[in-house]
Design a protein around this motif. Structure first.
Motif, PDB file in Angstrom:
ATOM      1  N   GLY A 580       1.291  -6.401   0.672  1.00 11.23           N
ATOM      2  CA  GLY A 580       1.520  -5.449   1.753  1.00 11.23           C
ATOM      3  C   GLY A 580       2.631  -5.931   2.666  1.00 11.23           C
ATOM      4  O   GLY A 580       3.270  -6.966   2.410  1.00 11.23           O
ATOM      5  N   GLY A 604      -0.678  -1.778   2.723  1.00 12.77           N
ATOM      6  CA  GLY A 604      -1.437  -2.786   2.003  1.00 12.77           C
ATOM      7  C   GLY A 604      -2.187  -3.718   2.936  1.00 12.77           C
ATOM      8  O   GLY A 604      -2.780  -3.292   3.934  1.00 12.77           O
ATOM      9  N   THR A 641      -4.216  -2.382   6.405  1.00 10.11           N
ATOM     10  CA  THR A 641      -3.283  -1.408   6.961  1.00 10.11           C
ATOM     11  C   THR A 641      -3.844  -0.777   8.241  1.00 10.11           C
ATOM     12  O   THR A 641      -5.035  -0.456   8.325  1.00 10.11           O
ATOM     13  CB  THR A 641      -3.009  -0.290   5.930  1.00 10.11           C
TER      14      THR A 641
END
Length: 671
Positions: A580, A604, A641
C-alpha cells in the motif's frame, strides 16, 4: 619478588614457597610441582613434558597444572633412560670432540642415538638469539642463557663452528610473541603497559619515545615479548577486518574491584572471534575492596572457567601499581607462546602489517609496521594497498635508527607519500617498477570488482554450512534493557537443536556500535536489535561491509527472524509484493526516534518492517525499511486504508508531500 626463571636449577623444588602473586589453590600441596617448573628443572621443553605425561596417562589442564611427587620421579627415570641427566644436560659421550667436529659425519644408520631429537632435550646448537633451554628467539644477553658446564660449552661451540649443518637442522626459528592488551575503560590497561615498559625496557626508551612507535619490546628472563601499544578492541578488530591477525595472545584486563563490565565482554568476544589464546589479568588486587574470586566466578557465566576451577583459562592476579604478579603474567605469556610454537623465517619473503600511520609535521608520513615474515631493510620498496613507498629511514621502539628488522619486530618507517590505514597488509617489491606494476594490478582488480558488484546476501547454506552437518548461526544481540537481553538469550537457547547451533557472540544493552559491525563482518554474523536502532553512521559502515542489522519492536518478530534462519535447508526464492501507500502530511521531530512522518494511508496497508520506497514528485529519493508505526501513542503492526499514522523510517530526510510506498518480500512456494 623472587625470580621465576633463576639461572640455577631448583634446589628444593617440592618445598619451595610459591612466588609472590602466583596463583595457588587448596589442592596444591607442598609435595606437588607445576609441569612447566619440572620441565625447566630437567631441561626439556614443555611440549616434550606433555608428551611424557600423555604416555603415562596423567590428566592435566595445561602446563601450569600440578603433578604428584611419584609422577615426578617416574618422569626423571624416563628421561634418564633416554639419555638426559637430572639437570637436563645430555649424558657424556665417550666419543672425542675431534670425531664430533670431523669433516665427515657418521652415516644416518650408525647405532649412536640422537638424544636431542628423541628426547626433545635442548639442542646444543641454538640459532643466534635463541635460548638453549627453550628455543625461543631472544637477544643474546647473559641473563637469557642458562649456565652450562665448560665441557658442554666447548662441545657446543665446536659443533657450531666446525660441524657441517645437516638439512634437518635448518628449520624455521622461533619468534617473539606479539601481545595485545584489552579490557574495560579504567580497568588499568595503560597502567599495566606502563609498568611493563618501565621495568622491562632499556633505559634509553624512557620518556615516552615508545608511544610514537605504537608498540614496544619487553626483555624478560624467558626472552623477548612484543606488546602492541594501541589500546582498544576496536583497533584490534579493525586490523582483523582487513584480513590480518597481528596479535598472537590477547590479555584481558579486569579490575578486581569492578569485575566484568560491558567493554570487558566485548573484548572477550573479539578475542574469541580472532581465535587467539586469552590470558585474564585481574588487576588492582592491591586495593582493599579487591575481590578476585568474584571476577573468577563471573567469568564462568561466559563459559570461561579458570584453571583453579577445573577449566583451562589462565587467570593471573596482578597490580599495575605495585608490580605484584606481573612477573607471573610475563611467564604465562611465554608459556603460551611456547605451546603455540610461533615461528617465522627471517630469510623468507617479507610480509607485515600496518599497526598505525600518522603525519609528522617535520618528518612527513610515518607508518608503524609489524614485521611478520622475512626481514625489512633500508631501501626496500613496500606496497600497501594501492600505494607504495621506498624506506628512507627506520626507527626501532627505542627511538634509534636501524638498518634492518626481522620477524616480530615493530618499526616506524619513513617513505610513504600517503598515510596507510591500520590493518593493511604490507609486501615488498624488488624495485620501483615492480611496485608500480603491483599497485596498477590491484587498482584494476578493484575496478573490475566494483563494476561487477552485485549486493548479494549470504544464502542460508552459505551462512550455516552444508546440509547434514551441524550448522552454526552467529548472532550479535542488542536490546534496550538487561532484562530483554536475558529473555532473548533464554529463548534462543531453546531454539538450538542437534543440527543447528546458535552462537550469540555478544549481547549488550544499547544501540549497535561500529565495533559490533566489525565483529559481525569478520565472523559472518547477523546483528539483531530489540527496541533499539542503529545510528546512521553505523548503518553506512554495515552496508559497506555487507552486515545485516535488523531491528524489531516486538519480540516475537525477532524470534520469527531467527526461525527463518534456522528452519530452511535450501535457499528460498522471494518476490516483492505491493502492500500500500501513504501520503506524508507533516513531519514530527522526535529527539530519540528521529523524524516521524505523520501520514495518511491512501491505499492498501502499511506494515512494520516492510520495505519502503519514498517518491518526491517523480523521483525516488529513498529505499529502506519502515522501522516503526504508531497510531496516536501506541505502537502498531499494521495500518489500513483511511487511517492516519506516524511512520518511522531509518531515514531522517522525509518531507511533507512525499509518497511512501510499502512492499514486502514473500517466499514463492513451488506447486
Amino acid at each position: 619478588m623472587p625470580d621465576l626463571f633463576p639461572d640455577q636449577p631448583f634446589i628444593d623444588d617440592f618445598h619451595a614457597a610459591p612466588p609472590t602473586g602466583a596463583r595457588t589453590s587448596p589442592e596444591v600441596s607442598m609435595s606437588k610441582i607445576r609441569i612447566y617448573s619440572l620441565a625447566k628443572e630437567v631441561g626439556v621443553d614443555n611440549h616434550r613434558m606433555l608428551e611424557i605425561l600423555d604416555g603415562l596417562g596423567v590428566q592435566y589442564k595445561s602446563v601450569s597444572s600440578t603433578i604428584e611427587e611419584d609422577t615426578v620421579e617416574l618422569i626423571k627415570q624416563i628421561l634418564a633412560e633416554e639419555g638426559t641427566d637430572a639437570t637436563g644436560g645430555q649424558v657424556s659421550d665417550p666419543t672425542p670432540d675431534t670425531e664430533v667436529a670431523g669433516e665427515t659425519p657418521e652415516p644416518a644408520a650408525a647405532p649412536q642415538p640422537t638424544p636431542a631429537v628423541q628426547t626433545a632435550a635442548p639442542t646444543p646448537e641454538p640459532a643466534p638469539g635463541q635460548m638453549p633451554s627453550e628455543g625461543r628467539a631472544v637477544p643474546p644477553t647473559p641473563t637469557a642463557t642458562a649456565p652450562a658446564s665448560p665441557a658442554t660449552q666447548g662441545a657446543a661451540a665446536t659443533q657450531v663452528e666446525e660441524r657441517p649443518t645437516a638439512p634437518a637442522e635448518r628449520e624455521v626459528p622461533h619468534r617473539a610473541p606479539v601481545v595485545t592488551i584489552m579490557g574495560h575503560v579504567d580497568h588499568g590497561k595503560t597502567s599495566l603497559l606502563d609498568y611493563i615498559r618501565k621495568t622491562k625496557v632499556a633505559a634509553k626508551e624512557a620518556g615516552g619515545i615508545t608511544q610514537h612507535v605504537g608498540a614496544f619490546e619487553a626483555q624478560t628472563s624467558k626472552g623477548r615479548i612484543v606488546f602492541i601499544d594501541t589500546p582498544g578492541h576496536e583497533a584490534f578488530t579493525t586490523i582483523r577486518a582487513r584480513g590480518a591477525n597481528v596479535a598472537d595472545i590477547a590479555i584481558i584486563v579486569i579490575a578486581a574491584d569492578d569485575s566484568l563490565m560491558p567493554q570487558t565482554r566485548e573484548a572477550i568476544a573479539h578475542a574469541q572471534a580472532a581465535k587467539v589464546p586469552m590470558i585474564v589479568a585481574i588487576n588492582k588486587i592491591d586495593l582493599a575492596q579487591a575481590d578476585p574470586e568474584r571476577v573468577k566466578t563471573d567469568l564462568t557465566q561466559l563459559n570461561l572457567v579458570p584453571e583453579e576451577y577445573g577449566g583451562d583459562l589462565v587467570v593471573v592476579p596482578v597490580s599495575a601499581r605495585t608490580g605484584e604478579g606481573v612477573e607471573d603474567l610475563l611467564e604465562y605469556i611465554s608459556l603460551t607462546a611456547e605451546l603455540e610454537d610461533l615461528r617465522a623465517d627471517p630469510k623468507g619473503t617479507f610480509s607485515g602489517v600496518i599497526i598505525e600511520g600518522k603525519v609528522d609535521k617535520q618528518a612527513g608520513v610515518l607508518a608503524t609496521v609489524m614485521v611478520q615474515e622475512g626481514t625489512l631493510h633500508i631501501g626496500d620498496f613496500l606496497v600497501v594497498g594501492e600505494r607504495y613507498g621506498k624506506i628512507k629511514a627506520m626507527t626501532d621502539t627505542g627511538g634509534g635508527r636501524i638498518k634492518e628488522a626481522g620477524p616480530s619486530t615493530p618499526v616506524q618507517v619513513l617513505g610513504f607519500s600517503d598515510v596507510p590505514e591500520s590493518g593493511e597488509k604490507v609486501v615488498s617489491a624488488k624495485n620501483e617498477h615492480a611496485a608500480r606494476e603491483l599497485v596498477d594490478a590491484r587498482a584494476g582488480q578493484r575496478r573490475d570488482a566494483e563494476n561487477a558488484r552485485v549486493r548479494n546476501r549470504l544464502t542460508l547454506e552459505e551462512m550455516m554450512g552444508p546440509v547434514g552437518t551441524v550448522r552454526t548461526v552467529n548472532l550479535i544481540l542488542r536490546a534496550d534493557t538487561q532484562g530483554s537481553v536475558e529473555a532473548l538469550q533464554g529463548i534462543l537457547a531453546r531454539k538450538e537443536s542437534e543440527d543447528v547451533k546458535i552462537n550469540v557472540m555478544f549481547a549488550g544493552i544499547g544501540s549497535p556500535s561500529e565495533a559490533d559491525v566489525l565483529l559481525a563482518s569478520t565472523a559472518e554474523a547477523t546483528i539483531l536489535c530489540f527496541s533499539v536502532t542503529a545510528a546512521g553512521g553505523v548503518k553506512k559502515i554495515a552496508d559497506s561491509k555487507g552486515v545485516e542489522i535488523k531491528s524489531y519492536r516486538i519480540i516475537y518478530e525477532l524470534i520469527d527472524e531467527v526461525d527463518r534462519l534456522i528452519k530452511g535447508t535450501s535457499e528460498p526464492v522471494f518476490e516483492e509484493k505491493y502492500l500500500g501507500r501513504a501520503e506524508v502530511r507533516m513531519v514530527i521531530r522526535h529527539p530519540k526516534s528521529g523524524n516521524i512522518a505523520g501520514s495518511y494511508v491512501t491505499d492498501g496497508s502499511l506494515k512494520r518492517n516492510s520495505k519502503a520506497k519514498v517518491t518526491r514528485g517523480r523521483q525516488v529519493v529513498y529505499e529502506g525499511t519502515i522501522v516503526g508505526l504508531k497510531r496516536f501513542k501506541d505502537d502498531v503492526r499494521e495500518v489500513q486504508t483511511g487511517y492516519e499514522c506516524g511512520i518511522n523510517l531509518d531515514w531522517d530526510d522525509v518531507m511533507e508531500g512525499d509518497i511512501i510506498e510499502a512492499s514486502e518480500m514473500v517466499e514463492v512456494t513451488s506447486a
